[in-house]
Design a protein around this motif. Structure first.
Motif, PDB file in Angstrom:
ATOM      1  N   LEU A   1       0.819  -1.211   0.000  1.00  0.00           N
ATOM      2  CA  LEU A   1       0.000   0.000   0.000  1.00  0.00           C
ATOM      3  C   LEU A   1       0.855   1.266   0.000  1.00  0.00           C
ATOM      4  N   GLN A   2       2.169   1.088  -0.181  1.00  0.00           N
ATOM      5  CA  GLN A   2       3.135   2.184  -0.198  1.00  0.00           C
ATOM      6  C   GLN A   2       3.129   2.960   1.118  1.00  0.00           C
ATOM      7  N   LYS A   3       3.053   2.209   2.213  1.00  0.00           N
ATOM      8  CA  LYS A   3       3.158   2.784   3.561  1.00  0.00           C
ATOM      9  C   LYS A   3       4.432   2.252   4.219  1.00  0.00           C
ATOM     10  N   THR A   4       5.548   2.494   3.526  1.00  0.00           N
ATOM     11  CA  THR A   4       6.825   1.966   3.976  1.00  0.00           C
ATOM     12  C   THR A   4       7.224   2.520   5.335  1.00  0.00           C
ATOM     13  N   ALA A   5       6.990   3.798   5.549  1.00  0.00           N
ATOM     14  CA  ALA A   5       7.373   4.419   6.810  1.00  0.00           C
ATOM     15  C   ALA A   5       6.649   3.770   7.987  1.00  0.00           C
ATOM     16  N   VAL A   6       5.380   3.451   7.796  1.00  0.00           N
ATOM     17  CA  VAL A   6       4.607   2.801   8.864  1.00  0.00           C
ATOM     18  C   VAL A   6       5.167   1.410   9.144  1.00  0.00           C
ATOM     19  N   ALA A   7       5.488   0.668   8.074  1.00  0.00           N
ATOM     20  CA  ALA A   7       6.055  -0.683   8.251  1.00  0.00           C
ATOM     21  C   ALA A   7       7.383  -0.623   8.998  1.00  0.00           C
ATOM     22  N   ASN A   8       8.213   0.353   8.652  1.00  0.00           N
ATOM     23  CA  ASN A   8       9.510   0.486   9.323  1.00  0.00           C
ATOM     24  C   ASN A   8       9.363   0.887  10.783  1.00  0.00           C
ATOM     25  N   SER A   9       8.316   1.633  11.103  1.00  0.00           N
ATOM     26  CA  SER A   9       8.125   2.079  12.484  1.00  0.00           C
ATOM     27  C   SER A   9       7.833   0.902  13.418  1.00  0.00           C
ATOM     28  N   VAL A  10       7.212  -0.147  12.885  1.00  0.00           N
ATOM     29  CA  VAL A  10       6.936  -1.339  13.706  1.00  0.00           C
ATOM     30  C   VAL A  10       8.248  -1.969  14.163  1.00  0.00           C
ATOM     31  N   SER A  11       9.193  -2.088  13.238  1.00  0.00           N
ATOM     32  CA  SER A  11      10.498  -2.646  13.574  1.00  0.00           C
ATOM     33  C   SER A  11      11.241  -1.754  14.557  1.00  0.00           C
ATOM     34  N   LEU A  12      11.098  -0.448  14.400  1.00  0.00           N
ATOM     35  CA  LEU A  12      11.759   0.492  15.304  1.00  0.00           C
ATOM     36  C   LEU A  12      11.257   0.336  16.734  1.00  0.00           C
TER      37      LEU A  12
ATOM     38  N   GLN B   1      13.068 -11.091  23.767  1.00  0.00           N
ATOM     39  CA  GLN B   1      13.155 -11.018  22.301  1.00  0.00           C
ATOM     40  C   GLN B   1      11.809 -11.356  21.663  1.00  0.00           C
ATOM     41  N   VAL B   2      11.189 -12.416  22.130  1.00  0.00           N
ATOM     42  CA  VAL B   2       9.905 -12.857  21.575  1.00  0.00           C
ATOM     43  C   VAL B   2       8.818 -11.804  21.794  1.00  0.00           C
ATOM     44  N   LEU B   3       8.727 -11.286  23.015  1.00  0.00           N
ATOM     45  CA  LEU B   3       7.679 -10.310  23.344  1.00  0.00           C
ATOM     46  C   LEU B   3       7.894  -8.987  22.614  1.00  0.00           C
ATOM     47  N   CYS B   4       9.129  -8.506  22.601  1.00  0.00           N
ATOM     48  CA  CYS B   4       9.411  -7.204  21.996  1.00  0.00           C
ATOM     49  C   CYS B   4       9.167  -7.193  20.488  1.00  0.00           C
ATOM     50  N   ILE B   5       9.377  -8.315  19.835  1.00  0.00           N
ATOM     51  CA  ILE B   5       9.184  -8.376  18.383  1.00  0.00           C
ATOM     52  C   ILE B   5       7.715  -8.568  18.009  1.00  0.00           C
ATOM     53  N   ASN B   6       7.015  -9.424  18.752  1.00  0.00           N
ATOM     54  CA  ASN B   6       5.666  -9.810  18.338  1.00  0.00           C
ATOM     55  C   ASN B   6       4.559  -8.849  18.776  1.00  0.00           C
ATOM     56  N   LEU B   7       4.698  -8.231  19.944  1.00  0.00           N
ATOM     57  CA  LEU B   7       3.632  -7.337  20.412  1.00  0.00           C
ATOM     58  C   LEU B   7       3.382  -6.163  19.458  1.00  0.00           C
ATOM     59  N   PRO B   8       4.424  -5.467  18.944  1.00  0.00           N
ATOM     60  CA  PRO B   8       4.161  -4.393  17.978  1.00  0.00           C
ATOM     61  C   PRO B   8       3.502  -4.886  16.690  1.00  0.00           C
ATOM     62  N   LEU B   9       3.848  -6.096  16.253  1.00  0.00           N
ATOM     63  CA  LEU B   9       3.224  -6.647  15.046  1.00  0.00           C
ATOM     64  C   LEU B   9       1.742  -6.924  15.265  1.00  0.00           C
ATOM     65  N   ILE B  10       1.397  -7.411  16.451  1.00  0.00           N
ATOM     66  CA  ILE B  10      -0.019  -7.657  16.778  1.00  0.00           C
ATOM     67  C   ILE B  10      -0.798  -6.356  16.762  1.00  0.00           C
ATOM     68  N   VAL B  11      -0.242  -5.323  17.380  1.00  0.00           N
ATOM     69  CA  VAL B  11      -0.912  -4.017  17.427  1.00  0.00           C
ATOM     70  C   VAL B  11      -1.088  -3.463  16.013  1.00  0.00           C
ATOM     71  N   ALA B  12      -0.027  -3.562  15.176  1.00  0.00           N
ATOM     72  CA  ALA B  12      -0.102  -3.052  13.811  1.00  0.00           C
ATOM     73  C   ALA B  12      -1.155  -3.789  12.992  1.00  0.00           C
ATOM     74  N   THR B  13      -1.229  -5.105  13.153  1.00  0.00           N
ATOM     75  CA  THR B  13      -2.210  -5.905  12.409  1.00  0.00           C
ATOM     76  C   THR B  13      -3.627  -5.496  12.754  1.00  0.00           C
ATOM     77  N   VAL B  14      -3.899  -5.361  14.044  1.00  0.00           N
ATOM     78  CA  VAL B  14      -5.241  -4.973  14.494  1.00  0.00           C
ATOM     79  C   VAL B  14      -5.600  -3.579  13.972  1.00  0.00           C
ATOM     80  N   CYS B  15      -4.674  -2.640  14.071  1.00  0.00           N
ATOM     81  CA  CYS B  15      -4.947  -1.265  13.645  1.00  0.00           C
ATOM     82  C   CYS B  15      -5.211  -1.170  12.141  1.00  0.00           C
ATOM     83  N   VAL B  16      -4.380  -1.849  11.333  1.00  0.00           N
ATOM     84  CA  VAL B  16      -4.532  -1.758   9.875  1.00  0.00           C
ATOM     85  C   VAL B  16      -5.859  -2.338   9.418  1.00  0.00           C
ATOM     86  N   PHE B  17      -6.237  -3.517   9.943  1.00  0.00           N
ATOM     87  CA  PHE B  17      -7.452  -4.172   9.468  1.00  0.00           C
ATOM     88  C   PHE B  17      -8.717  -3.678  10.153  1.00  0.00           C
TER      89      PHE B  17
END
Length: 442
Positions: free
Chosen positions: A162-173, A202-218
């Motif tokens: 969707l050309q929202k690269t900055a948003v995708a990168n912010s999850v990793s940040l 490591q597991v918690l720090c990586i996965n929790l932001p991805l869960i939040v991003a998934t819920v927000c986008v959809f």
């Protein structure tokens, strides 16, 4: 209409690049702060080297998505360019279900595979330092956390399309910041307890932001295209997996060529040498990260242009990559002269002995990587992958024999990085010729 589409694409692209630069700048600061934080956290180079190897090996798992992430990215970009909401929902649903099946297989495989290995022998670490039971427990935790990440990370492919690269990168940040906070805050315990605690963090720090991003986008932007079992299409799944299959094979080959350095160094030399590799790599990877700030937003923009058959825009984008690559190579050369000052200030004077030869090898590696990424950019966006597939396979086949040959002749651990460069040269030459011919015909 074409002028308007071109203006909108350029405007979105510019905003994405600016946003990505700001976010990656923050990520760079976090990365630079993380290395000395890791060193203070473990206080033992052998244990730290083992941790880097564990994360490196298990990060390979993230490439075993059968290329579904990249396949979804291109297919969704093509669908969104036509504003077909039903098509978008079918693509998203089929992608998530297809990858979910892969994750279930990986989880089952891990249950049987992990206990079968002698990890202390594989990672070249004595049981007097880390016991076998603790090491296997840590690998179990990180493995299943990464399997979860495997599926959750699909949201970044959606955002890229969707050309929202900055948003995708912010999850990793956000993930990197959370992990750095843990390294700075967590105190006490022996090396084993610290290794276990870091595995969980490591597991918690990586996965929790991805869960939040998934819920927000959809629930917002893609509410109309949220995954639904009723919209899973066999033809769409086949299309994603077929395209993804080529991406997957390329990922595997490039994984062997580029992402086995920590393991090979630890096996042929010592786990302590992995720390030296990580220090040099994190410095010179600044060049690669900087280039990715341009490539990531451009991929989906080029896919959209390809769907609209706007080949003149594709050609101009490709030529811009050449200028960016040249600038990156000059920056890498400057880092060779700056390394003797930067590295001791960064990690301390006694952690790594700065060597000019090693710096030059890493400069060569960064330059080759920039040029390869530039030459493959158009092929990735247009799904023309044959050349890249053949020559990435050659690079994968050549990597380990080259490393063993260099080690046999008594060359240092940095020869592993030089082997990367040699293995990637045929891919660089062939893909550059193929891309230029393709664009010239159009």
């Amino acid at each position: 209409m074409r002028f308007r589409c071109k203006w909108m694409r350029s405007n979105v692209l510019r905003n994405n690049i600016i946003g990505s630069i700001a976010i990656k700048g923050g990520a760079l600061c976090v990365t630079l702060a993380s290395t000395p934080a890791y060193i203070r956290y473990f206080e033992n180079d052998s244990v730290l080297g083992v941790w880097f190897v564990i994360v490196s090996i298990l990060n390979w798992i993230l490439t075993f998505d059968l290329g579904i992430g990249n396949g979804l990215r291109n297919q969704l970009a093509y669908a969104s360019s036509g504003s077909d909401e039903t098509e978008m929902k079918k693509v998203v649903s089929s992608g998530y279900v297809s990858l979910g099946v892969v994750c279930a297989v990986l989880a089952l495989a891990g249950v049987f595979a992990i206990p079968a290995f002698d990890w202390n022998a594989l990672l070249n670490i004595s049981e007097d330092i880390i016991s076998s039971s603790v090491l296997k427990s840590c690998i179990f935790i990180v493995y299943f956390g990464m399997v979860a990440q495997f599926w959750l990370k699909l949201i970044t492919s959606v955002l890229y399309s969707l050309q929202k690269t900055a948003v995708a990168n912010s999850v990793s940040l956000v993930s990197s910041i959370l992990l750095l906070i843990f390294l700075l805050v967590h105190k006490g315990g022996d090396q084993e307890s610290r290794l276990m605690a870091l595995s969980i963090a490591q597991v918690l720090c990586i996965n929790l932001p991805l869960i939040v991003a998934t819920v927000c986008v959809f629930m917002t932007t893609l509410k109309h295209a949220s995954p639904s079992p009723s919209f899973v299409s066999l033809s769409h799944s086949k299309g994603i997996v077929a395209l993804g299959g080529a991406f997957f094979a390329i990922q595997i080959f490039l994984l062997i060529a580029n992402s086995t350095n920590e393991f090979v160094i630890g096996f042929l030399y010592s786990s302590a040498d992995v720390v030296g590799y990580q220090v040099y790599y994190r410095i010179f990877s600044l060049v690669i990260v900087g280039f990715s700030l341009v490539v990531q937003p451009m991929w989906s923009a080029m896919a959209s242009a390809y769907a609209e058959k706007n080949f003149s825009w594709l050609a101009k984008a490709y030529h811009r990559f050449s200028y960016v690559s040249a600038g990156g190579i000059l920056f890498a050369l400057a880092l060779v002269f700056a390394a003797p000052v930067i590295i001791p200030l960064w990690v301390g004077p006694d952690v790594v002995t700065v060597d000019v030869r090693t710096s030059l090898i890493f400069m060569f590696y960064a330059s080759i990587t920039l040029l390869v990424n530039s030459s493959t950019s158009v092929a990735n966006a247009t799904s023309r992958l044959k050349t890249q597939l053949v020559f990435s396979a050659i690079a994968a086949a050549a990597k380990v024999p080259l490393c063993c040959a260099f080690a046999h002749f008594g060359l240092g651990w940095d020869s592993v990085v030089f082997a990367n460069c040699v293995a990637l040269l045929p891919l660089l030459v062939a893909q550059t010729i193929s891309t230029r011919k393709y664009l010239a015909k159009r």
